[in-house]
Design a protein around this motif. Structure first.
Motif, short mmCIF file in Angstrom:
data_model
loop_
_atom_site.label_atom_id
_atom_site.label_comp_id
_atom_site.label_asym_id
_atom_site.label_seq_id
_atom_site.Cartn_x
_atom_site.Cartn_y
_atom_site.Cartn_z
N ILE A 11 12.88 -18.01 -34.56
CA ILE A 11 12.67 -17.02 -33.03
C ILE A 11 10.71 -17.78 -33.12
O ILE A 11 10.42 -17.53 -34.15
CB ILE A 11 11.95 -15.82 -33.45
CG1 ILE A 11 13.18 -14.99 -32.86
CG2 ILE A 11 11.34 -15.03 -31.57
CD1 ILE A 11 12.98 -13.74 -32.70
N MET A 12 10.17 -18.50 -31.90
CA MET A 12 9.05 -18.75 -31.97
C MET A 12 7.97 -18.70 -30.69
O MET A 12 8.72 -17.68 -29.90
CB MET A 12 8.83 -20.72 -31.36
CG MET A 12 7.68 -21.19 -31.53
SD MET A 12 8.13 -23.20 -31.23
CE MET A 12 8.51 -23.16 -29.16
N LYS A 13 6.23 -18.38 -31.43
CA LYS A 13 6.08 -16.97 -30.37
C LYS A 13 5.17 -18.01 -30.07
O LYS A 13 4.26 -18.86 -30.96
CB LYS A 13 5.69 -16.26 -30.75
CG LYS A 13 4.72 -15.11 -30.16
CD LYS A 13 5.20 -13.77 -31.01
CE LYS A 13 4.23 -12.71 -29.61
NZ LYS A 13 4.54 -11.30 -30.51
N ILE A 14 5.33 -18.03 -28.57
CA ILE A 14 3.98 -19.28 -27.49
C ILE A 14 3.04 -18.42 -27.23
O ILE A 14 3.75 -17.01 -26.15
CB ILE A 14 4.90 -20.00 -27.28
CG1 ILE A 14 6.26 -21.19 -27.85
CG2 ILE A 14 4.31 -20.90 -26.44
CD1 ILE A 14 7.13 -21.77 -26.74
N GLU B 188 8.02 -15.00 -26.40
CA GLU B 188 9.01 -15.12 -27.51
C GLU B 188 10.26 -15.69 -27.46
O GLU B 188 10.90 -15.84 -26.35
CB GLU B 188 9.36 -13.52 -27.90
CG GLU B 188 8.38 -12.96 -28.52
CD GLU B 188 9.24 -11.89 -29.79
OE1 GLU B 188 10.06 -11.64 -29.88
OE2 GLU B 188 8.23 -11.08 -29.72
N THR B 189 10.39 -16.69 -27.74
CA THR B 189 11.78 -18.21 -27.63
C THR B 189 12.51 -18.15 -28.89
O THR B 189 12.44 -17.99 -29.97
CB THR B 189 11.49 -18.93 -27.24
OG1 THR B 189 10.32 -19.58 -28.77
CG2 THR B 189 10.07 -19.38 -26.34
N ALA B 190 13.26 -17.97 -28.41
CA ALA B 190 14.65 -18.70 -29.70
C ALA B 190 16.29 -19.00 -28.97
O ALA B 190 16.53 -18.99 -28.10
CB ALA B 190 15.69 -17.35 -30.37
N LYS C 294 15.19 -21.41 -25.13
CA LYS C 294 14.94 -20.34 -24.09
C LYS C 294 13.78 -19.04 -24.16
O LYS C 294 13.78 -18.04 -25.75
CB LYS C 294 15.82 -18.91 -23.54
CG LYS C 294 17.44 -20.47 -23.56
CD LYS C 294 19.03 -19.95 -22.79
CE LYS C 294 19.73 -20.73 -22.80
NZ LYS C 294 20.11 -21.04 -23.92
N VAL C 295 13.11 -18.69 -23.13
CA VAL C 295 12.48 -17.51 -23.47
C VAL C 295 13.25 -16.49 -23.38
O VAL C 295 14.24 -15.81 -22.25
CB VAL C 295 11.43 -17.67 -22.37
CG1 VAL C 295 10.59 -16.28 -22.14
CG2 VAL C 295 10.84 -18.50 -22.17
N ILE C 296 13.21 -15.28 -24.16
CA ILE C 296 13.45 -14.06 -24.45
C ILE C 296 12.67 -13.02 -24.55
O ILE C 296 13.05 -12.02 -23.81
CB ILE C 296 14.26 -14.19 -26.19
CG1 ILE C 296 13.66 -14.37 -26.81
CG2 ILE C 296 15.65 -15.22 -25.68
CD1 ILE C 296 13.75 -13.52 -27.95
N ASP D 51 2.92 -18.61 -33.56
CA ASP D 51 2.89 -19.79 -33.91
C ASP D 51 3.02 -20.76 -33.31
O ASP D 51 2.45 -22.22 -33.38
CB ASP D 51 4.05 -19.90 -34.76
CG ASP D 51 5.49 -19.81 -33.98
OD1 ASP D 51 5.35 -20.33 -32.49
OD2 ASP D 51 6.06 -19.13 -34.40
N THR D 52 2.15 -20.72 -31.40
CA THR D 52 1.66 -22.14 -31.08
C THR D 52 1.62 -21.79 -29.64
O THR D 52 1.67 -20.51 -29.06
CB THR D 52 3.43 -22.58 -30.21
OG1 THR D 52 4.54 -23.02 -31.32
CG2 THR D 52 3.48 -24.49 -29.40
#
Length: 134
Positions: free
Chosen positions: A1-4, A27-29, A32-34, A59-60
Motif C-alpha cells: 500500500i502506498m499513501k499519497i 491510499e493506493t494498492a 488503484k485508489v482504495i 510516503d509520497t
C-alpha cells in the motif's frame, strides 16, 4: 500500500506547501485508489507539515510550490516529492499511478524571492534585528 498526500484546496492542488490547510490523502494498492480522505492540518505550517505527513503514514507528496527547508524535511522523513504540479488533485494521483504525472524535479517556492528581490528588501515585513537598512 502506498499513501499519497496532495496539498488540497477546492479539488485543486494548492500551490504553496507551507500554507496548506488541507491535504487529501489517498491510499493506493495495485495502482488503484482504495481510500481517500481530506484532512485538516490544524494550523501546522512549514516544518511541522512534514511531521504531520509522517504521522499520517504518507510516503509520497504531490504539491505545487515548496521551499528548500520543507523539501529537506520531507527527504529526511523519507517522503518522495512530486512538486510543481497544478490542476485537479484526483487527476494528478491517477497520473502518478499510471506513471504519467508531469512534475518539476527542481521545483522551489519563489514566494520569498518577491519579498527579497534584487532591489533589497523592506524591514517592515519581518524585522531585521539590530542592523540598519540603508
Amino acid at each position: 500500500i502506498m499513501k499519497i498526500a496532495v496539498t488540497y484546496e477546492n479539488g485543486q492542488i494548492f500551490q504553496h506547501f507551507g500554507h496548506t490547510e488541507q491535504f487529501k490523502l489517498y491510499e493506493t494498492a495495485d495502482g488503484k485508489v482504495i481510500r481517500a480522505e481530506v484532512v485538516d492540518t490544524n494550523g501546522s505550517g512549514h516544518g511541522a507539515l512534514a511531521g504531520f505527513l509522517m504521522q499520517n503514514g504518507v510516503d509520497t507528496l504531490i504539491c505545487g510550490g515548496i521551499g528548500g527547508g520543507a523539501q529537506a524535511a520531507l527527504a529526511e522523513a523519507g517522503i518522495k516529492l512530486y512538486g510543481g504540479v497544478s490542476g485537479d488533485a484526483d487527476a494528478a494521483v491517477s497520473a502518478l499511478l499510471s506513471g504519467s504525472l508531469g512534475y518539476d524535479p527542481n521545483v522551489h517556492c519563489d514566494h520569498h524571492d518577491h519579498e527579497h528581490g534584487e532591489a533589497g528588501h523592506t524591514c517592515g515585513d519581518h524585522g531585521c534585528g539590530k542592523h540598519s537598512c540603508h
